[in-house]
Structures are given as C-alpha cells and as structure tokens.
Design a protein around this motif. Structure first.
Motif, mmCIF file in Angstrom:
data_model
loop_
_atom_site.group_PDB
_atom_site.id
_atom_site.type_symbol
_atom_site.label_atom_id
_atom_site.label_comp_id
_atom_site.label_asym_id
_atom_site.label_seq_id
_atom_site.Cartn_x
_atom_site.Cartn_y
_atom_site.Cartn_z
ATOM 1 N N UNK A 225 39.760 56.732 14.594
ATOM 2 C CA UNK A 225 40.515 56.673 13.338
ATOM 3 C C UNK A 225 41.997 56.383 13.602
ATOM 4 N N UNK A 226 42.563 57.035 14.621
ATOM 5 C CA UNK A 226 43.962 56.785 14.952
ATOM 6 C C UNK A 226 44.186 55.336 15.398
ATOM 7 N N UNK A 227 43.239 54.810 16.174
ATOM 8 C CA UNK A 227 43.351 53.411 16.592
ATOM 9 C C UNK A 227 43.311 52.478 15.386
ATOM 10 N N UNK A 228 42.400 52.756 14.457
ATOM 11 C CA UNK A 228 42.293 51.920 13.263
ATOM 12 C C UNK A 228 43.579 51.987 12.433
ATOM 13 N N UNK A 229 44.115 53.197 12.285
ATOM 14 C CA UNK A 229 45.350 53.355 11.504
ATOM 15 C C UNK A 229 46.499 52.584 12.159
ATOM 16 N N UNK A 230 46.561 52.621 13.505
ATOM 17 C CA UNK A 230 47.618 51.888 14.196
ATOM 18 C C UNK A 230 47.474 50.383 13.964
ATOM 19 N N UNK A 231 46.264 49.865 14.089
ATOM 20 C CA UNK A 231 46.044 48.419 13.924
ATOM 21 C C UNK A 231 46.395 47.950 12.512
ATOM 22 N N UNK A 232 46.233 48.817 11.536
ATOM 23 C CA UNK A 232 46.563 48.450 10.156
ATOM 24 C C UNK A 232 48.068 48.527 9.884
ATOM 25 N N UNK A 234 50.800 48.936 12.460
ATOM 26 C CA UNK A 234 51.744 48.854 13.579
ATOM 27 C C UNK A 234 53.009 48.073 13.221
ATOM 28 N N UNK A 235 52.913 47.087 12.312
ATOM 29 C CA UNK A 235 54.064 46.262 11.956
ATOM 30 C C UNK A 235 55.111 47.041 11.154
ATOM 31 N N UNK A 236 54.731 48.264 10.680
ATOM 32 C CA UNK A 236 55.699 49.078 9.948
ATOM 33 C C UNK A 236 56.649 49.820 10.884
ATOM 34 N N UNK A 237 56.446 49.690 12.200
ATOM 35 C CA UNK A 237 57.279 50.331 13.228
ATOM 36 C C UNK A 237 57.076 51.851 13.252
ATOM 37 N N UNK A 238 57.346 52.409 14.396
ATOM 38 C CA UNK A 238 57.238 53.860 14.556
ATOM 39 C C UNK A 238 55.829 54.397 14.501
ATOM 40 N N UNK A 239 54.837 53.539 14.789
ATOM 41 C CA UNK A 239 53.433 53.974 14.702
ATOM 42 C C UNK A 239 52.840 54.350 16.064
ATOM 43 N N UNK A 240 53.660 54.309 17.104
ATOM 44 C CA UNK A 240 53.146 54.609 18.447
ATOM 45 C C UNK A 240 52.580 56.010 18.563
ATOM 46 N N UNK A 241 53.040 56.944 17.726
ATOM 47 C CA UNK A 241 52.519 58.317 17.776
ATOM 48 C C UNK A 241 51.025 58.356 17.485
ATOM 49 N N UNK A 242 50.528 57.396 16.684
ATOM 50 C CA UNK A 242 49.097 57.334 16.392
ATOM 51 C C UNK A 242 48.295 57.117 17.679
ATOM 52 N N UNK A 283 45.301 48.911 25.469
ATOM 53 C CA UNK A 283 45.353 47.477 25.142
ATOM 54 C C UNK A 283 45.824 47.259 23.702
ATOM 55 N N UNK A 284 45.287 48.038 22.757
ATOM 56 C CA UNK A 284 45.674 47.883 21.356
ATOM 57 C C UNK A 284 47.171 48.128 21.167
ATOM 58 N N UNK A 285 47.686 49.167 21.828
ATOM 59 C CA UNK A 285 49.113 49.464 21.716
ATOM 60 C C UNK A 285 49.937 48.331 22.327
ATOM 61 N N UNK A 286 49.497 47.824 23.476
ATOM 62 C CA UNK A 286 50.218 46.716 24.122
ATOM 63 C C UNK A 286 50.203 45.471 23.235
ATOM 64 N N UNK A 287 49.059 45.190 22.614
ATOM 65 C CA UNK A 287 48.965 44.016 21.745
ATOM 66 C C UNK A 287 49.903 44.147 20.549
ATOM 67 N N UNK A 288 49.953 45.367 19.970
ATOM 68 C CA UNK A 288 50.852 45.579 18.847
ATOM 69 C C UNK A 288 52.308 45.411 19.237
ATOM 70 N N UNK A 341 46.249 43.376 17.155
ATOM 71 C CA UNK A 341 45.278 44.361 17.663
ATOM 72 C C UNK A 341 44.163 44.616 16.652
ATOM 73 N N UNK A 342 42.953 44.751 17.171
ATOM 74 C CA UNK A 342 41.795 45.040 16.313
ATOM 75 C C UNK A 342 40.815 45.905 17.101
ATOM 76 N N UNK A 343 40.414 47.045 16.529
ATOM 77 C CA UNK A 343 39.532 47.984 17.222
ATOM 78 C C UNK A 343 38.144 47.350 17.404
ATOM 79 N N UNK A 344 37.606 47.368 18.622
ATOM 80 C CA UNK A 344 36.268 46.798 18.842
ATOM 81 C C UNK A 344 35.209 47.509 17.996
#
Length: 384
Positions: A225-232, A234-242, A283-288, A341-344
């Motif tokens: 769920x956290x990965x999905x929330x980040x992928x949706x 991440x462009x809002x900035x400050x989402x690395x905590x997810x 990988x998802x965090x790096x892609x974002x 980034x997109x969760x597999x």
C-alpha cells in the motif's frame, strides 16, 4: 481420442493452486482377513523446475487373534519421478482407470471423487486449466474456456472443466505473475495433508505457523500500500517517508520469517520473494527521484544523493539473486529508462492469492441460534 499428427505438442500448465493430488482409493475385494486399499498420488518434487513424482500407496490392515492385535502397514513405491504435471496427471488417470476396469477385484472406497473435491486429480487438474477427453486423459486448455485441437470431449467433461476452472486468464501463457511469486497455497496444501494424522503438539505448532504467516502477509500488504501511495503521489514531493514505512514493514516481515524457520518451515521461496519486495521498494523510490530530477522538481542535490543511495541499495539486494554483470547492468538501465514508478502486479497477486486460499482454513462462523419461540414471560403487572 482422435488427434492429428500435424498438431504441435501440448504445453504443460504448471499448477498454481497446489502441489498434491491423487486418485480414488480402491479396496481389494474378497480378502480372507483384514483389508487392502490402493491409491496413486502425485506431488511436486522440485518447486524450481516444477517437476512431479507419482507414487503407489498400498495400505494393508491385518487382524491377529493370537495375540489380539491389529497390524497396519503402508507401502509407498515410486512409479515415476521428475516428470511434468501433465504427465503425472495422465499417469493418475490411467492407473485409476486400470483399477476400475477390474471390478471383480476392486471396489471404490469412500470418500469417492465427488467427496474428495480438489484433492482428486480430475477436479485438481480442471481447476488448473485442463480438460479431460472422452478416453479420460487430460489436455491443457490453450486459453480460458477454449478446448484443445484434435481431441473429442464429452459434454459432461467440458461442463465439469468449466465449473472447476479457476486459473486466471493471464496464466495460460506461462508468463503470468504466478510464475514469479512463491506459491503460498503449497504450504496450505501441506497443512491439509498433515491435519489428517497430526497430534496435539503438531496441530498447535501448525496453528502458530498459520498465525505467523498471516502476519507476514499483513506486513507485505502494508508495504504494498505504501509503495502504491508513493507511485501515485511522488511528484507532490516529500513522499519519501512512504517508502521508509514500506521498508519498515518489510523488515517486520523478515522477523516473522525467522520465527517460521524456528518452527522448521522451509522459507526459501518466501525469503526470495521478500528480497524481490526489498528490491522493488528501492527501485520505485529511485525511479521517482530520477523523474523529479529530470523535471527539475525539488532540491536536485538532495534528490541526487538519495537517488544514488537507492540504486546502490537495489543493486546490493539484487546481488543476492543475480550477481552477474549483465543482471546488474540491466537493473541500472531499467531504473533510468522507466517513465514513472509503478508497483509490479505480482505483489498484489501474491496477497490476493494468499487471502483466497487462506479462507479454506478459516472455520465458518457458527450460525446464530434461533430465538426461542416461547420466551419467558416478564413480570406480571400488579393486579387491580
């Protein structure tokens, strides 16, 4: 069965719902004393190569009166090892048919095939995407509801195959997510078989293991769920905590795996799956972060430092699976070539499959008792 010699060889659909199936049990008739029961069973013997073994199981029960004593003996002999699932089911079908043809010698014991459900090889294979022809032999379906070429099928067998089919549409080409994740239902099948002859201590340990496995999946689901929330977002900035929250959930899942190992469970497949989740998270965090740098969003220097750290983290985890130079290079290239980034899908599939299979191990809630028809009368009002 009619078949054309010009047809390509049939494929093998590897099961995704279990690792064990068997024939009906046949009882030897007119035995002087005691009883003799025979059945054949197939079990996956290599989860990596996905090969199967077929065995003949003979149970003999003799009664002795001098002294009075019952004697049970079970003999298990190999029929064939390291074969495909399709071949294993074909052998089971042939062996059951051979025994049933000898009606003067053998009779079907209870439970019969309808009572056995998906433990019986026919229902088991139909659930996995096979259909049986008029001679009783299995054939993998080329797709959902589709029938193989060059065969003749009875209507009742097609209806049975359609009713039992549970294989997802995207699992008929051998490249679906089920080929890439550990088969949690294998473990559940093992519990099913063990429950038939377990003692109190083993049963209690089994319940504890199931509870731990539930917790493992809960943590995977939280990370997912956290990965999905980040992928949706991440462009809002400050989402690395997810992603940090996701990693904490994965670390808790790792602790549970160590507990399961202490109970003697082979967690190799789950260890590998958890490593893949760790790689995915990095990988998802790096892609974002790479996309943010490309678009000039946020602090470039800070994003670059985090990006490089995430890439190194992904490579370190990936090295446990594939330490080759080509593998490392492919992973690094993938990170900078992915648009966003997109969760597999495979992680969600793992969770959904577990939840579905787990339902069979959850006792149904007891039906509420009907309210008594004649309720006790309340206090009578005072007389006048």
């Amino acid at each position: 069965m009619s078949a054309s010699h010009n047809l390509p060889p049939e494929r093998n659909l590897n099961p995704i719902f279990g690792i064990y199936c068997r024939t009906e049990t046949m009882a030897l008739k007119n035995r002087a004393s005691g009883s003799c029961h025979i059945h054949y069973e197939a079990v996956m013997d290599d989860p990596v190569k996905k090969t199967w073994s077929v065995a003949k199981v003979v149970n003999v029960h003799d009664a002795s009166f001098h002294p009075v004593k019952d004697k049970n003996k079970t003999t298990v002999s190999a029929v064939k090892r390291k074969i495909s699932f399709a071949e294993a089911v074909k052998i089971l079908a042939e062996k059951e048919a051979e025994l049933k043809k000898q009606a003067a010698l053998y009779a079907t014991s209870i439970p019969d095939a309808p009572m056995m459900g998906f433990i019986h090889y026919k229902a088991f294979a139909e659930r996995e995407g096979y259909v049986f022809d008029e001679t009783g032999l299995p054939h993998p379906r080329p797709g959902p509801r589709a029938l193989p070429l060059g065969c003749t099928f009875l209507e009742k067998d097609v209806e049975s195959a359609n009713d039992n089919l549970q294989r997802p549409d995207n699992e008929f080409d051998g490249t679906g997510p089920a080929e890439k994740v550990p088969q949690t239902h294998f473990l559940l099948d093992q519990f099913t078989r063990a429950a038939q002859k377990t003692d109190f201590d083993a049963a209690l340990a089994g319940v504890r293991m199931m509870n731990l496995l539930d917790g493992f999946v809960d943590h995977i689901e939280a990370a997912h769920k956290n990965m999905q929330d980040y992928c949706k977002n991440y462009h809002d900035l400050g989402q690395g905590a997810l992603m940090q929250d996701a990693e904490r959930s994965l670390q808790q899942a790792e602790v549970i795996l160590r507990q399961l190992k202490a109970y003697g469970m082979d967690t190799k497949d789950f260890d590998g799956f958890l490593t893949q989740c760790e790689i995915t998270c990095a990988v998802l965090h790096a892609e974002g972060l790479y996309d943010l740098m490309n678009r000039g969003l946020g602090d470039f220097t800070q994003n670059e430092l985090q990006f490089k750290a995430r890439v190194d983290q992904a490579l370190e985890a990936f090295r446990r699976i594939d330490g080759s130079e080509d593998g490392m290079k492919t992973l690094k290239n993938m990170i900078v070539q992915t648009p966003k980034p997109e969760v597999p899908y495979a992680i969600g599939h793992f969770i959904d499959t577990y939840r579905k299979q787990r339902q069979g191990f959850t006792p149904a809630p007891a039906a509420p008792e009907d309210a008594p028809k004649n309720k006790p009368a309340g206090p009578k009002p005072p007389g006048r």
